[in-house]
Design a protein around this motif. Structure first.
Motif, PDB file in Angstrom:
ATOM      1  N   LEU A 144       9.842  57.464 -56.624  1.00 55.68           N
ATOM      2  CA  LEU A 144       9.411  56.074 -56.691  1.00 55.68           C
ATOM      3  C   LEU A 144       8.270  55.833 -55.695  1.00 55.68           C
ATOM      4  N   PRO A 145       7.357  54.919 -56.010  1.00 60.75           N
ATOM      5  CA  PRO A 145       6.246  54.653 -55.091  1.00 60.75           C
ATOM      6  C   PRO A 145       6.687  53.950 -53.815  1.00 60.75           C
ATOM      7  N   GLY A 146       7.867  53.369 -53.838  1.00 60.65           N
ATOM      8  CA  GLY A 146       8.411  52.645 -52.688  1.00 60.65           C
ATOM      9  C   GLY A 146       9.673  51.936 -53.105  1.00 60.65           C
ATOM     10  N   PRO A 147      10.269  51.136 -52.247  1.00 64.09           N
ATOM     11  CA  PRO A 147      11.495  50.421 -52.607  1.00 64.09           C
ATOM     12  C   PRO A 147      11.273  49.515 -53.818  1.00 64.09           C
ATOM     13  N   LEU A 148      12.172  49.572 -54.781  1.00 67.44           N
ATOM     14  CA  LEU A 148      12.036  48.731 -55.964  1.00 67.44           C
ATOM     15  C   LEU A 148      12.252  47.257 -55.643  1.00 67.44           C
ATOM     16  N   ALA A 149      13.028  46.979 -54.605  1.00 68.82           N
ATOM     17  CA  ALA A 149      13.260  45.584 -54.221  1.00 68.82           C
ATOM     18  C   ALA A 149      11.943  44.877 -53.896  1.00 68.82           C
ATOM     19  N   ALA A 150      10.955  45.629 -53.420  1.00 69.17           N
ATOM     20  CA  ALA A 150       9.659  45.042 -53.090  1.00 69.17           C
ATOM     21  C   ALA A 150       8.800  44.800 -54.323  1.00 69.17           C
ATOM     22  N   GLU A 151       9.177  45.397 -55.457  1.00 72.20           N
ATOM     23  CA  GLU A 151       8.386  45.254 -56.674  1.00 72.20           C
ATOM     24  C   GLU A 151       8.662  43.938 -57.393  1.00 72.20           C
ATOM     25  N   ALA A 152       9.816  43.311 -57.124  1.00 73.19           N
ATOM     26  CA  ALA A 152      10.226  42.127 -57.882  1.00 73.19           C
ATOM     27  C   ALA A 152       9.265  40.958 -57.706  1.00 73.19           C
ATOM     28  N   GLY A 153       8.515  40.924 -56.610  1.00 77.75           N
ATOM     29  CA  GLY A 153       7.596  39.818 -56.386  1.00 77.75           C
ATOM     30  C   GLY A 153       6.149  40.141 -56.722  1.00 77.75           C
ATOM     31  N   LYS A 154       5.886  41.344 -57.214  1.00 83.76           N
ATOM     32  CA  LYS A 154       4.511  41.746 -57.496  1.00 83.76           C
ATOM     33  C   LYS A 154       4.133  41.447 -58.947  1.00 83.76           C
ATOM     34  N   ALA A 155       2.884  41.065 -59.152  1.00 83.15           N
ATOM     35  CA  ALA A 155       2.394  40.808 -60.503  1.00 83.15           C
ATOM     36  C   ALA A 155       2.248  42.130 -61.257  1.00 83.15           C
TER      37      ALA A 155
END
Length: 284
Positions: free
Chosen positions: A53-64
């Motif tokens: 994964l590129p990073g934590p998925l939890a951080a993806e939830a707010g990205k466009a």
């Protein structure tokens, strides 16, 4: 979406030759992302792995998610799955929502999804694994598991698995290797996501899959999993969202499927959908 490197209770850390592994159901996209962050990752000796994964998925939830190219399927291209108006409506509404969010949404999906030979190979691999699982259960119990100790459908599957040769099992797995490549080609050609029903049947009452009539039971089960089993076979990440309810108020899910390793994209677009149309979770 699938856990990466998930370990089964027994055996080589896989189910159905890698088609299945334990997972979870959540009420929000953020919970899904957080749960996946906990279970994701490779452990030494795991029989399968996925791209990091590129990073934590939890951080993806707010990205466009950006403007995505999304194909959609409202009826199964294989031709042997009955058309269900509730499913077509659910996908059509989800497609319209995604288009309103700025995505490029067009009908169509992988040509391999309509391959008439898929069900036979998938069923053979599952039956072979069930036969091996029951044999292991017998060793644990200290005596063979008799057919009458199993539900009729499971007993029939175990019998079919025992009837297959090792060469037939290898041929089925080799066919699946080619199927994965043919499916992946659609994403490689520039598509980001595939939208289709989660199940191949409308919400059904208990007993709709009758234990006493194996012909009906197997047919209805095959229709139910017609959209999920190909993704089990490819191992691609997918997410099911509760975006529609039929006239009876029962939920009809749709799923989005991404290319291998693109869990981050699924989390982004699922969160975008959730913000635009919050999921309903009425008390049952």
């Amino acid at each position: 979406m699938r856990a990466r490197g998930a370990q089964a209770v027994a055996g080589a850390g896989e189910g159905w030759s890698g088609f299945s592994c334990p997972g979870f159901v959540t009420r929000t996209v953020r919970d899904t992302a957080a749960a996946l962050d906990v279970v994701s990752g490779f452990q030494p000796g795991d029989p399968y792995d996925a791209p990091a994964l590129p990073g934590p998925l939890a951080a993806e939830a707010g990205k466009a998610p950006g403007r995505l190219r999304i194909g959609y399927v409202t009826t199964h291209p294989r031709g042997d799955v009955p058309e269900v108006p509730d499913l077509a409506e659910a996908v059509a509404r989800a497609a319209a929502l995604l288009e309103s969010l700025g995505h490029d949404v067009t009908p169509g999906g992988p040509q391999a999804l309509g391959d008439p030979d898929f069900s036979g190979h998938f069923g053979a691999i599952v039956a072979n694994n069930l036969a091996a699982q029951v044999a292991s259960l017998g060793e644990t119990c200290g005596k063979p598991v008799e057919p009458e100790e199993l539900e009729p459908r499971n007993a029939a599957m175990v019998g079919a698995g025992r009837a297959h040769s090792a060469a037939e099992h290898i041929q089925a797995t080799q066919w699946m290797d080619g199927f994965r490549r043919r499916m992946a080609a659609w994403w490689s050609a520039g598509h980001d996501l595939l939208l289709m029903p989660s199940l191949g049947v409308a919400p059904f009452p208990l007993g709709w899959i009758p234990p006493e009539d194996l012909s009906i039971a197997f047919g209805r089960t095959a229709h139910a999993v017609s959209y999920t089993s190909p993704i089990n076979a490819t191992g691609q990440p997918a997410i099911s969202l509760p975006l529609h309810r039929n006239a009876a108020g029962l939920p009809v899910g749709v799923q989005l499927v991404a290319a291998n390793g693109r869990e981050d994209l699924l989390i982004r677009v699922a969160a975008q959908i959730e913000r635009a149309r919050p999921f309903e979770h009425p008390a049952m």
